[in-house]
Design a protein around this motif. Structure first.
Motif, PDB file in Angstrom:
ATOM      1  N   HIS A   1       0.840  -1.200   0.000  1.00  0.00           N
ATOM      2  CA  HIS A   1       0.000   0.000   0.000  1.00  0.00           C
ATOM      3  C   HIS A   1       0.880   1.256   0.000  1.00  0.00           C
ATOM      4  N   THR A   2       1.910   1.241   0.851  1.00  0.00           N
ATOM      5  CA  THR A   2       2.802   2.399   0.917  1.00  0.00           C
ATOM      6  C   THR A   2       3.511   2.631  -0.413  1.00  0.00           C
ATOM      7  N   LEU A   3       3.977   1.548  -1.009  1.00  0.00           N
ATOM      8  CA  LEU A   3       4.692   1.698  -2.283  1.00  0.00           C
ATOM      9  C   LEU A   3       3.764   2.231  -3.377  1.00  0.00           C
ATOM     10  N   LYS A   4       2.543   1.707  -3.394  1.00  0.00           N
ATOM     11  CA  LYS A   4       1.591   2.196  -4.397  1.00  0.00           C
ATOM     12  C   LYS A   4       1.314   3.679  -4.199  1.00  0.00           C
ATOM     13  N   ASN A   5       1.146   4.044  -2.935  1.00  0.00           N
ATOM     14  CA  ASN A   5       0.940   5.469  -2.624  1.00  0.00           C
ATOM     15  C   ASN A   5       2.090   6.311  -3.136  1.00  0.00           C
ATOM     16  N   ALA A   6       3.297   5.815  -2.896  1.00  0.00           N
ATOM     17  CA  ALA A   6       4.475   6.577  -3.303  1.00  0.00           C
ATOM     18  C   ALA A   6       4.494   6.753  -4.817  1.00  0.00           C
ATOM     19  N   ILE A   7       4.110   5.696  -5.533  1.00  0.00           N
ATOM     20  CA  ILE A   7       4.112   5.780  -7.003  1.00  0.00           C
ATOM     21  C   ILE A   7       3.016   6.748  -7.475  1.00  0.00           C
ATOM     22  N   GLU A   8       1.841   6.593  -6.903  1.00  0.00           N
ATOM     23  CA  GLU A   8       0.718   7.439  -7.335  1.00  0.00           C
ATOM     24  C   GLU A   8       0.979   8.910  -7.057  1.00  0.00           C
ATOM     25  N   ASN A   9       1.590   9.190  -5.906  1.00  0.00           N
ATOM     26  CA  ASN A   9       1.751  10.587  -5.516  1.00  0.00           C
ATOM     27  C   ASN A   9       3.136  11.134  -5.826  1.00  0.00           C
ATOM     28  N   ASP A  10       3.894  10.380  -6.592  1.00  0.00           N
ATOM     29  CA  ASP A  10       5.229  10.805  -6.981  1.00  0.00           C
ATOM     30  C   ASP A  10       6.080  11.172  -5.758  1.00  0.00           C
ATOM     31  N   ARG A  11       6.063  10.305  -4.780  1.00  0.00           N
ATOM     32  CA  ARG A  11       6.887  10.554  -3.591  1.00  0.00           C
ATOM     33  C   ARG A  11       7.893   9.419  -3.434  1.00  0.00           C
ATOM     34  N   LEU A  12       8.519   9.071  -4.516  1.00  0.00           N
ATOM     35  CA  LEU A  12       9.431   7.922  -4.474  1.00  0.00           C
ATOM     36  C   LEU A  12      10.753   8.272  -3.822  1.00  0.00           C
ATOM     37  N   HIS A  13      11.272   7.321  -3.087  1.00  0.00           N
ATOM     38  CA  HIS A  13      12.603   7.463  -2.508  1.00  0.00           C
ATOM     39  C   HIS A  13      13.580   6.899  -3.530  1.00  0.00           C
ATOM     40  N   HIS A  14      14.831   7.289  -3.424  1.00  0.00           N
ATOM     41  CA  HIS A  14      15.762   6.784  -4.440  1.00  0.00           C
ATOM     42  C   HIS A  14      16.393   5.449  -4.063  1.00  0.00           C
ATOM     43  N   ALA A  15      16.238   5.054  -2.801  1.00  0.00           N
ATOM     44  CA  ALA A  15      16.820   3.768  -2.411  1.00  0.00           C
ATOM     45  C   ALA A  15      15.923   3.072  -1.397  1.00  0.00           C
ATOM     46  N   TYR A  16      15.632   1.822  -1.652  1.00  0.00           N
ATOM     47  CA  TYR A  16      14.795   1.044  -0.739  1.00  0.00           C
ATOM     48  C   TYR A  16      15.568  -0.168  -0.232  1.00  0.00           C
ATOM     49  N   ILE A  17      15.289  -0.512   1.007  1.00  0.00           N
ATOM     50  CA  ILE A  17      15.821  -1.785   1.522  1.00  0.00           C
ATOM     51  C   ILE A  17      14.641  -2.643   1.942  1.00  0.00           C
ATOM     52  N   PHE A  18      14.569  -3.830   1.380  1.00  0.00           N
ATOM     53  CA  PHE A  18      13.529  -4.777   1.789  1.00  0.00           C
ATOM     54  C   PHE A  18      14.202  -5.855   2.623  1.00  0.00           C
ATOM     55  N   SER A  19      13.766  -5.986   3.857  1.00  0.00           N
ATOM     56  CA  SER A  19      14.379  -7.029   4.680  1.00  0.00           C
ATOM     57  C   SER A  19      13.306  -7.971   5.200  1.00  0.00           C
ATOM     58  N   GLY A  20      13.711  -9.155   5.583  1.00  0.00           N
ATOM     59  CA  GLY A  20      12.759 -10.143   6.092  1.00  0.00           C
ATOM     60  C   GLY A  20      13.279 -11.530   5.802  1.00  0.00           C
ATOM     61  N   SER A  21      12.655 -12.541   6.402  1.00  0.00           N
ATOM     62  CA  SER A  21      13.179 -13.888   6.214  1.00  0.00           C
ATOM     63  C   SER A  21      12.837 -14.382   4.805  1.00  0.00           C
ATOM     64  N   ARG A  22      13.321 -15.556   4.471  1.00  0.00           N
ATOM     65  CA  ARG A  22      13.199 -16.027   3.090  1.00  0.00           C
ATOM     66  C   ARG A  22      11.743 -16.319   2.727  1.00  0.00           C
ATOM     67  N   GLY A  23      11.448 -16.088   1.456  1.00  0.00           N
ATOM     68  CA  GLY A  23      10.134 -16.461   0.953  1.00  0.00           C
ATOM     69  C   GLY A  23       8.980 -15.612   1.449  1.00  0.00           C
ATOM     70  N   VAL A  24       9.242 -14.380   1.818  1.00  0.00           N
ATOM     71  CA  VAL A  24       8.125 -13.548   2.279  1.00  0.00           C
ATOM     72  C   VAL A  24       7.759 -12.466   1.267  1.00  0.00           C
ATOM     73  N   GLY A  25       8.462 -12.421   0.150  1.00  0.00           N
ATOM     74  CA  GLY A  25       8.038 -11.525  -0.927  1.00  0.00           C
ATOM     75  C   GLY A  25       8.966 -10.359  -1.219  1.00  0.00           C
ATOM     76  N   LYS A  26      10.204 -10.413  -0.771  1.00  0.00           N
ATOM     77  CA  LYS A  26      11.104  -9.272  -0.986  1.00  0.00           C
ATOM     78  C   LYS A  26      11.450  -9.093  -2.466  1.00  0.00           C
ATOM     79  N   THR A  27      11.967 -10.145  -3.076  1.00  0.00           N
ATOM     80  CA  THR A  27      12.394 -10.024  -4.469  1.00  0.00           C
ATOM     81  C   THR A  27      11.188  -9.774  -5.366  1.00  0.00           C
TER      82      THR A  27
END
Lengths: 347, 598
Positions: free
Chosen positions: B26-52
């Motif tokens: 939801h946050t990412l979609k908001n960022a795209i819709e409202n042109d509030r993108l950050h230039h670098a993202y870090i996705f963390s979490g255990s394996r197989g939870v949807g990062k890649t």
């Protein structure tokens, strides 16, 4: 001149007055860098050829000599030139220094007669006020110190940052955010911009949103874990522990942390038994007040033999993790450390 | 087209399909819709939870050609009309999206070559030049440092998306320059729903409990669950039910685990043997079973300690309500003891020649442990006894510690413990290395069978009266295990010395057991004492327990205790006190510290 605070710098800039040399120091590097940027922006406000008049030197690659010679040049079709120097230390310790004696001489010579068409901004990562060069800087330059923000300033800052990002945060959400992140403004500002986006279209940041989106800082959690463990707050401890482990912390690292705490507890207990007075005991530990109080309370509460027994159990768990008892790997060591904490809680 | 595994075939195509990470998408979609993108993202979490997956979706959304701006709903590549960029990203060959694995490009040269050299060149075709760095924690320190400057102020039209399973390995300088998203483990029911959706779409005939078991086996990881699903499908025939899942994945079913736990709760050893037999006949890995059981013990402790906390549970074998029910039969320390004992067994299973026997014995040990009481409990009982009513004639004569001046030339029978002056039996000579306090030949009726439940229930008695209600005897089994190794060892040694015959140890608990009041409440304590003093049949019961205070023992005059005694004086006093002396002999103890009762 004396070391100034943020307010003095703000007043000076509001009047569009510029000192030829700024030294921005202090732990709060986020505000410091922001201030450097603001000075540069304002000094080059009307400059048409900004690229020609703004130079940045990192002393990892450049030298103070080059920075000073840049500062001595005249600006190109603008009122001023801005030269920023970063990544160096003015320290007393034997840390890696890239500001050598001859560099200091160059700087001192420039300070005697700085160019009034340039603004030189120095951003030392460490600033030992006892050093000779520091004294010269304090005397000749405009030195501003950026200290870590403390309450209530911090809350105010967070709120204004939310407003800047076009969002509003519930007071509980602000408090939780500060709890989770601490006073690291750089991270706070990142999280605030993330939360403000997440709160769209309502633009209201709630406590739930904060807890679902913000990962708390590790140091805070580790202290929290050991403190809650000492207080025997079972539920909180278990929650924090599983959060830390979910974030991928190394069980052995946590074990070391816990062991250290119980070692201190044993020491405190011994000192209490020996009838040392509170001042002496406090000196022994050098802990923050809260942590110290929790520990002393725990020391009074716990039996000496119990503490010994607990330390033995901690050593057992260490061995269990290292010999893959109960299933090796991440899962096995996680189980072991969890069970140890539960046992510590139950004793 | 060749077969594609479920995890790849069903990789989410839109942000909505990413299961369990709704706040993040939801946050990412908001960022795209409202042109509030950050230039670098870090996705963390255990394996197989949807990062890649999310990283690729974000890349698609940024570069989708369907709209002129970044598109929060990028093209689905399984439908024919996907744009070139989306199609290429899903096939990992987009010209402007660089996806690389940091685990195999750790060095600073790789970073220079892959990122820094090309970063100032504008994207070739798409809106953004995107770097997806997987397993970013594997980069070397100098690689991180090389990235710092770029991450802080990247050129416009560049975005970094980094994914990692180990966020703590990233330097703070990197973290503070990126927007961090923590991907949490996916709840069981969400994995279940997704698997069910896949099963329906692929028309696989599978029962719901079977899907639930597969979902559970994923342990919060969608990819693991989907891989297991693949495994089950290729293992089973037309119809898949829970039995197929259990044998395909070699997991312990909830049913077996429940039976084991109940057997331990009911002290039912034969049931344990049946469970192990079943495990062996199904060809399951016994070590896996012990691990599953360990995890259940862990969950039981969590339920016991933290109460109503579904999110902290690990195994998902049992719903919370079941766990709460199971946990009722145990105390926290029980569970922790089981855990420690079982994890020992688990380790030994690794190189056991006969893993079956080892597991059987290991589990039966847990059953036996239920009857064991810690030395603390037994000591607590002993101290409770100290507060119990004492026979009148002894109390009046017995020296009490409160009195400050005492002449301790009291005769043995005046002591609070009945002392028998019988000489030590001759048989002691055979075991001369043992202290002569023990009688290796106990009276045959010394240990009678007891009702353990009775004993346990008495431990929670509110008053001494309640405690002594009816008769109590402690069996040898109860005394078998102690938390302290040396007591265990002493006991073992003692057993060996007396052969297979039931043997006797003189420990605190035994003495407690033989003290008056345990035997029979109806018989007045005074009577027992008088009987023992008469050295009759009853008295001999205690004789072997009591130290010999015959002639060679000299009773010095007790030192006088001043009003404010020093530690040394207290220590001297304690050493001279007859009661303390006896206690020291009986327990073979030593005085560590003497403090005045305030």
């Amino acid at each position: 001149m004396k070391i100034a605070g943020r307010e003095q710098l703000r007043n000076q800039l509001r009047n569009r007055e510029f000192s030829p040399v700024y030294v921005l120091i202090g732990q709060e590097t986020f505000l410091r860098d922001l201030a450097a940027k603001t000075i540069a922006d304002l000094a080059l406000e009307d400059a048409q050829l900004r690229e020609f008049n703004e130079v940045q030197h990192s002393l990892n690659e450049s030298s103070i000599g080059r920075a000073v010679s840049d500062a001595e040049q005249l600006p190109m079709m603008a009122a001023r030139r801005v030269v920023t120097v970063s990544n160096f230390l003015i320290s007393s310790s034997g840390k890696k220094e890239n500001l050598k004696d001859e560099d200091e001489e160059i700087l001192v010579r420039y300070l005697e007669n700085p160019s009034d068409r340039s603004v030189l901004i120095l951003l030392p990562d460490e600033f030992d006020k006892r050093r000779k060069i520091s004294k010269v800087l304090v005397e000749k330059a405009f030195v501003v110190e950026f200290n870590e923000l403390v309450e209530p300033e911090l809350t105010k800052w967070v709120k204004s940052k939310f407003a800047e990002n076009g969002a509003e945060a519930e007071p509980t959400a602000v408090a939780l955010l500060i709890d989770l992140i601490g006073s690291n403004l750089r991270r706070l500002s990142n999280e605030i911009s993330k939360l403000s986006v997440a709160a769209l279209p309502d633009k209201l940041v709630t406590k739930d949103l904060v807890s679902s989106l913000v990962a708390s800082s590790r140091e805070m959690e580790n202290f929290e874990l050991t403190n809650r463990l000492m207080e025997k707050n079972a539920r909180k401890t278990i929650e924090i522990l599983s959060k830390i482990l979910d974030d991928g912390a190394e069980p052995l690292m946590l074990l070391g942390l816990i062991a250290n705490n119980y070692r201190q507890l044993a020491l405190a207990k011994e000192l209490v038994i020996q009838g040392k007075n509170p001042g002496e005991i406090r000196n022994e530990f050098r802990l923050p007040n809260d942590a110290y109080n929790v520990m002393i309370a725990a020391a009074r509460r716990t039996d000496r033999d119990k503490v010994t027994q607990l330390l033995k159990r901690i050593a057992d768990t260490d061995l269990a993790i290292k010999t893959s008892r109960g299933g090796g790997g991440k899962k096995g060591s996680r189980l072991q450390i969890e069970m140890l904490v539960y046992e510590l809680l139950s004793i | 087209m060749s077969y594609q595994v479920i995890a790849r075939k069903w990789r989410p195509q839109t942000f909505e399909e990413v299961t369990g990470q709704e706040t993040i998408t939801h946050t990412l979609k908001n960022a795209i819709e409202n042109d509030r993108l950050h230039h670098a993202y870090i996705f963390s979490g255990s394996r197989g939870v949807g990062k890649t997956t999310t990283a690729r979706l974000l890349a698609k959304a940024l570069n989708c050609h369907k709209t002129s701006e970044p598109n929060p709903d990028p093209c689905r590549t399984d439908e024919g009309n996907a744009c070139a960029s989306c199609k290429e990203i899903s096939e990992s060959r987009s010209i402007d999206v660089f996806e690389f694995d940091a685990a195999s490009h750790t060095g600073v040269d790789d970073i220079r070559e892959l990122i820094l050299e090309s970063i100032n060149i504008n994207p070739a075709r798409d809106r953004f030049k995107i770097f997806i760095i997987d397993e970013v924690h594997m980069l070397s320190n100098s690689s991180f440092n090389a990235l710092l400057k770029t991450l802080e102020e990247p050129p416009p039209r560049v975005a970094f998306i980094m994914a990692t399973t180990e966020l703590h390995k990233l330097p703070d300088t990197i973290l503070s320059r990126c927007q961090e998203f923590l991907f949490r483990s996916i709840p069981l029911n969400k994995i279940f729903d997704r698997l069910k959706l896949i099963a329906d779409a692929e028309t696989i005939n599978i029962s719901e409990p079977a899907i639930r078991e597969i979902a559970r086996s994923g342990e919060g990881s969608m990819r693991d669950a989907q891989s297991n699903f693949d495994q089950v499908i290729s293992f089973s025939g037309e119809k898949i039910d829970i039995e197929n899942v259990i044998s395909a994945l070699g997991i312990a079913s909830a049913e077996l685990l429940t039976r084991t736990i109940s057997a331990i709760a009911d002290s039912n050893s034969s049931e344990i043997l049946k469970v192990v037999d079943e495990l062996v006949s199904r060809g399951q890995d016994l070590r896996n079973f012990s691990r599953d059981l360990l995890a259940v013990f862990r969950d039981l402790v969590v339920v016991k300690m933290a109460g109503d906390v579904e999110n902290l549970l690990d195994t998902a074998v049992f719903p919370l309500a079941d766990l709460q029910k199971l946990a009722q039969g145990f105390s926290e320390s029980d569970l922790i003891r089981y855990f420690n004992s079982l994890s020992e067994t688990e380790m030994r299973l690794h190189d056991a020649l006969q893993p079956r026997y080892l597991l059987e014995i290991g589990l039966i040990k847990l059953v036996e442990m239920r009857r064991v009481h810690s030395i603390e409990e037994i000591l607590r009982r002993l101290s409770a006894l100290e507060g119990a009513p004492q026979p009148q004639n002894h109390v009046s004569a017995a020296p009490t510690p409160e009195k400050k001046t005492l002449i301790s030339n009291a005769k043995p029978e005046d002591a609070p413990f009945p002392v028998n002056s019988d000489p030590i039996p001759d048989s002691v000579g055979d075991i001369s290395e043992e202290p002569p306090d023990f009688d290796p030949e106990p009276p045959p009726d010394f240990f009678e069978s007891t009702k353990n439940e009775d004993f346990i229930s008495r431990l929670t008695a509110n008053s001494p009266e309640e405690f002594f209600e009816g008769s109590i005897q402690i069996s040898s089994e109860e005394l078998e295990h102690f938390d302290d190794n040396w007591l265990d060892a002493a006991y073992e040694k003692k057993l060996a010395l007396s052969g297979s015959e039931i043997s006797l140890i003189a420990t605190a608990s035994e003495i407690a057991a033989k003290l008056p009041g345990y035997k029979e409440k109806s018989e007045s304590v005074a009577e027992i004492y008088s009987r023992s003093a008469n050295a009759g049949v009853g008295g001999s019961e205690f004789s072997h327990l009591m130290p010999d205070f015959s002639a060679d023992e000299s009773y010095d005059e007790m030192p006088l205790l001043p009003d404010n005694p020093t530690g040394e004086e207290l220590m001297k006093y304690a050493h001279a006190h007859p009661v303390v002396k006896k206690a020291l002999r009986i327990f073979r103890g030593k005085i560590v510290d003497v403090r005045k009762k305030s």
